[in-house]
Write a protein that holds these residues in place. Sequence first.
Motif, PDB file in Angstrom:
ATOM      1  N   ILE A 167      19.089  -2.842  59.415  1.00 36.51           N
ATOM      2  CA  ILE A 167      17.980  -3.257  58.562  1.00 36.51           C
ATOM      3  C   ILE A 167      17.719  -2.194  57.500  1.00 36.51           C
ATOM      4  O   ILE A 167      17.762  -0.991  57.784  1.00 36.51           O
ATOM      5  N   ASN A 168      17.445  -2.637  56.289  1.00 37.17           N
ATOM      6  CA  ASN A 168      17.117  -1.740  55.179  1.00 37.17           C
ATOM      7  C   ASN A 168      15.652  -1.896  54.801  1.00 37.17           C
ATOM      8  O   ASN A 168      15.159  -3.019  54.639  1.00 37.17           O
ATOM      9  N   LEU A 169      14.942  -0.776  54.676  1.00 37.43           N
ATOM     10  CA  LEU A 169      13.568  -0.810  54.195  1.00 37.43           C
ATOM     11  C   LEU A 169      13.581  -1.015  52.687  1.00 37.43           C
ATOM     12  O   LEU A 169      14.241  -0.272  51.952  1.00 37.43           O
ATOM     13  N   THR A 170      12.864  -2.020  52.207  1.00 34.51           N
ATOM     14  CA  THR A 170      12.884  -2.390  50.797  1.00 34.51           C
ATOM     15  C   THR A 170      12.547  -1.203  49.899  1.00 34.51           C
ATOM     16  O   THR A 170      11.580  -0.478  50.143  1.00 34.51           O
ATOM     17  N   GLY A 171      13.350  -1.025  48.859  1.00 37.96           N
ATOM     18  CA  GLY A 171      13.096   0.019  47.873  1.00 37.96           C
ATOM     19  C   GLY A 171      13.480   1.414  48.320  1.00 37.96           C
ATOM     20  O   GLY A 171      13.100   2.403  47.685  1.00 37.96           O
ATOM     21  N   SER A 172      14.242   1.523  49.405  1.00 36.67           N
ATOM     22  CA  SER A 172      14.655   2.838  49.890  1.00 36.67           C
ATOM     23  C   SER A 172      16.085   2.759  50.404  1.00 36.67           C
ATOM     24  O   SER A 172      16.687   1.692  50.486  1.00 36.67           O
ATOM     25  N   ASN A 173      16.622   3.922  50.765  1.00 40.03           N
ATOM     26  CA  ASN A 173      17.947   3.976  51.385  1.00 40.03           C
ATOM     27  C   ASN A 173      17.857   4.076  52.900  1.00 40.03           C
ATOM     28  O   ASN A 173      18.865   4.298  53.568  1.00 40.03           O
ATOM     29  N   SER A 174      16.649   3.934  53.447  1.00 39.87           N
ATOM     30  CA  SER A 174      16.439   4.069  54.890  1.00 39.87           C
ATOM     31  C   SER A 174      16.936   2.834  55.637  1.00 39.87           C
ATOM     32  O   SER A 174      16.630   1.703  55.240  1.00 39.87           O
ATOM     33  N   SER A 184      11.022  -9.895  61.721  1.00 38.22           N
ATOM     34  CA  SER A 184      11.109 -11.130  60.944  1.00 38.22           C
ATOM     35  C   SER A 184       9.854 -11.335  60.112  1.00 38.22           C
ATOM     36  O   SER A 184       9.926 -11.794  58.957  1.00 38.22           O
ATOM     37  N   SER A 185       8.698 -10.981  60.663  1.00 44.79           N
ATOM     38  CA  SER A 185       7.443 -11.075  59.910  1.00 44.79           C
ATOM     39  C   SER A 185       7.445 -10.110  58.738  1.00 44.79           C
ATOM     40  O   SER A 185       6.991 -10.443  57.639  1.00 44.79           O
ATOM     41  N   ARG A 186       7.969  -8.918  58.943  1.00 48.58           N
ATOM     42  CA  ARG A 186       8.046  -7.933  57.855  1.00 48.58           C
ATOM     43  C   ARG A 186       9.027  -8.377  56.778  1.00 48.58           C
ATOM     44  O   ARG A 186       8.812  -8.126  55.589  1.00 48.58           O
ATOM     45  N   LEU A 187      10.116  -9.033  57.179  1.00 49.18           N
ATOM     46  CA  LEU A 187      11.056  -9.558  56.188  1.00 49.18           C
ATOM     47  C   LEU A 187      10.362 -10.610  55.320  1.00 49.18           C
ATOM     48  O   LEU A 187      10.542 -10.628  54.096  1.00 49.18           O
ATOM     49  N   ALA A 188       9.547 -11.469  55.942  1.00 50.23           N
ATOM     50  CA  ALA A 188       8.814 -12.487  55.191  1.00 50.23           C
ATOM     51  C   ALA A 188       7.835 -11.857  54.203  1.00 50.23           C
ATOM     52  O   ALA A 188       7.511 -12.451  53.171  1.00 50.23           O
ATOM     53  N   ARG A 189       7.373 -10.627  54.497  1.00 53.44           N
ATOM     54  CA  ARG A 189       6.462  -9.908  53.594  1.00 53.44           C
ATOM     55  C   ARG A 189       7.227  -9.042  52.591  1.00 53.44           C
ATOM     56  O   ARG A 189       6.630  -8.258  51.861  1.00 53.44           O
ATOM     57  N   GLN A 190       8.548  -9.144  52.568  1.00 54.25           N
ATOM     58  CA  GLN A 190       9.407  -8.401  51.640  1.00 54.25           C
ATOM     59  C   GLN A 190       9.447  -6.907  51.939  1.00 54.25           C
ATOM     60  O   GLN A 190       9.812  -6.109  51.086  1.00 54.25           O
ATOM     61  N   ASP A 191       9.100  -6.519  53.178  1.00 50.07           N
ATOM     62  CA  ASP A 191       9.104  -5.105  53.545  1.00 50.07           C
ATOM     63  C   ASP A 191      10.507  -4.596  53.861  1.00 50.07           C
ATOM     64  O   ASP A 191      10.766  -3.394  53.791  1.00 50.07           O
ATOM     65  N   LEU A 192      11.389  -5.508  54.255  1.00 50.09           N
ATOM     66  CA  LEU A 192      12.722  -5.079  54.682  1.00 50.09           C
ATOM     67  C   LEU A 192      13.714  -6.219  54.495  1.00 50.09           C
ATOM     68  O   LEU A 192      13.337  -7.360  54.195  1.00 50.09           O
ATOM     69  N   ALA A 209      20.973  -7.168  51.794  1.00 53.30           N
ATOM     70  CA  ALA A 209      21.495  -8.512  51.539  1.00 53.30           C
ATOM     71  C   ALA A 209      20.561  -9.353  50.687  1.00 53.30           C
ATOM     72  O   ALA A 209      20.975 -10.367  50.124  1.00 53.30           O
ATOM     73  N   ILE A 210      19.302  -8.938  50.568  1.00 55.35           N
ATOM     74  CA  ILE A 210      18.293  -9.715  49.850  1.00 55.35           C
ATOM     75  C   ILE A 210      17.562  -8.810  48.863  1.00 55.35           C
ATOM     76  O   ILE A 210      17.258  -7.656  49.175  1.00 55.35           O
ATOM     77  N   ILE A 211      17.268  -9.336  47.669  1.00 54.44           N
ATOM     78  CA  ILE A 211      16.412  -8.628  46.712  1.00 54.44           C
ATOM     79  C   ILE A 211      15.345  -9.580  46.196  1.00 54.44           C
ATOM     80  O   ILE A 211      15.554 -10.796  46.116  1.00 54.44           O
ATOM     81  N   TRP A 212      14.212  -8.992  45.837  1.00 58.45           N
ATOM     82  CA  TRP A 212      13.113  -9.756  45.262  1.00 58.45           C
ATOM     83  C   TRP A 212      12.811  -9.206  43.874  1.00 58.45           C
ATOM     84  O   TRP A 212      12.453  -8.022  43.751  1.00 58.45           O
ATOM     85  N   PRO A 213      12.968 -10.005  42.800  1.00 63.59           N
ATOM     86  CA  PRO A 213      12.566  -9.526  41.474  1.00 63.59           C
ATOM     87  C   PRO A 213      11.060  -9.270  41.447  1.00 63.59           C
ATOM     88  O   PRO A 213      10.274 -10.113  41.872  1.00 63.59           O
ATOM     89  N   GLN A 214      10.686  -8.097  40.987  1.00 62.61           N
ATOM     90  CA  GLN A 214       9.283  -7.673  40.963  1.00 62.61           C
ATOM     91  C   GLN A 214       8.753  -7.676  39.528  1.00 62.61           C
ATOM     92  O   GLN A 214       9.518  -7.639  38.575  1.00 62.61           O
ATOM     93  N   GLN A 215       7.427  -7.715  39.410  1.00 61.71           N
ATOM     94  CA  GLN A 215       6.745  -7.667  38.103  1.00 61.71           C
ATOM     95  C   GLN A 215       7.250  -8.779  37.183  1.00 61.71           C
ATOM     96  O   GLN A 215       7.435  -8.590  35.981  1.00 61.71           O
ATOM     97  N   LEU A 216       7.467  -9.966  37.742  1.00 59.59           N
ATOM     98  CA  LEU A 216       8.060 -11.070  36.993  1.00 59.59           C
ATOM     99  C   LEU A 216       7.112 -11.587  35.914  1.00 59.59           C
ATOM    100  O   LEU A 216       5.944 -11.849  36.172  1.00 59.59           O
TER     101      LEU A 216
END
Length: 352
Positions: free
Chosen positions: A235-242, A254-262, A310-317
């Motif tokens: 699992i990758n933490l969103t916006g980091s290399n962790s 799975s709940s955190r993935l739905a919140r775009q955290d990972l 595997a997933i990215i979310w475009p931000q500040q759209l």
Amino acid sequence: MQLTTDHWQYLHNPPVATGILKQHAADFRVTEELGYTLTGEGEHIFVEIEKTNLNTAFVAEALARFCQLPLRQVTYAGRKDKYAVTRQWFGIHVPGKSDYPWQEFALEGAAVLQTKRHNKKLRTGQLKGNLFEITLREVSNPDAVISKLEQAAITGVPNYYGSQRFGIQRIQENGEINRGGNLVMAERMLNGEVIKNRNKRSMALSALRSWLFNEMLSERIEQKRLFTILPGDVINLTGSNSIFVADDDVAALSSRLARQDLSTTIPLWGKGETGSTGQANQLEMALAADYAPVKTFLAGQKLTMERRAAIIWPQQLECHQQGDTLIVRFFLPSGCFATTVLRECLNTTELA
């Protein structure tokens, strides 16, 4: 073995809308965001440059000549599109040197915006991300494109490597794809040809590794497991290399993935273990089973096994419509491709 790219799965139904991308260089603008404050002192001069219709390596070479330094002393966080207007930072290692007359730096299509000292080297991938401003022209259904972009910001899109990595361009108005030169070179390497030019060889290796990543990502989408966290998934933490390995209790993750955290991840193939375990490892081994020659070749090229979200979310759209023209702005983390977001939303004809 032919390395094709036109079969990769979409997250949702393939888009129907069409539009023209890069009719002009200014239709594709990229601005780097370092994500940290420069110290104002140290052995490294950071130079922010705006370039138009120039590739990053060419500008780096021009800076090395201007500073009368070996090319290895000029670094950058990542390559930016050539057929675009892009703002990016270059790092120049000059211990003991006071400064350079930057107003005298002359390269057609490039301009120095600012310079500042820093106490650390600018390394590949060392930035927060990129802000994109993209003008799409002759869009057949702007409302549908806006709707898909808004959906992408909520649900995310597959983090495919974009066509630029493979050297692919849509060169005709009917959208016909010309196979990328980097992939053709990769095929030649797989067939035993030695590519002596170091830069070309590096680009071919990068294209091959990225192609295998996209293949495995597409397979996971086809199995409808992109958003499914399995025990043993990396699992990758969103916006980091962790990264970390998921345990058997995946409900909270799975709940955190739905919140775009990972995000789930896919291997970037090289020497070593994938890092996944149990059920997730079994899935990855099955996904990679058909690519033995590619895996063996990459593992033999001094590349270390890594992971990529595997997933990215475009931000500040932001989306602004002017008739059949759309101006789209969004932010993506380092290493992600704006064309990957657009791919889910419309079929583009690239004129550059």
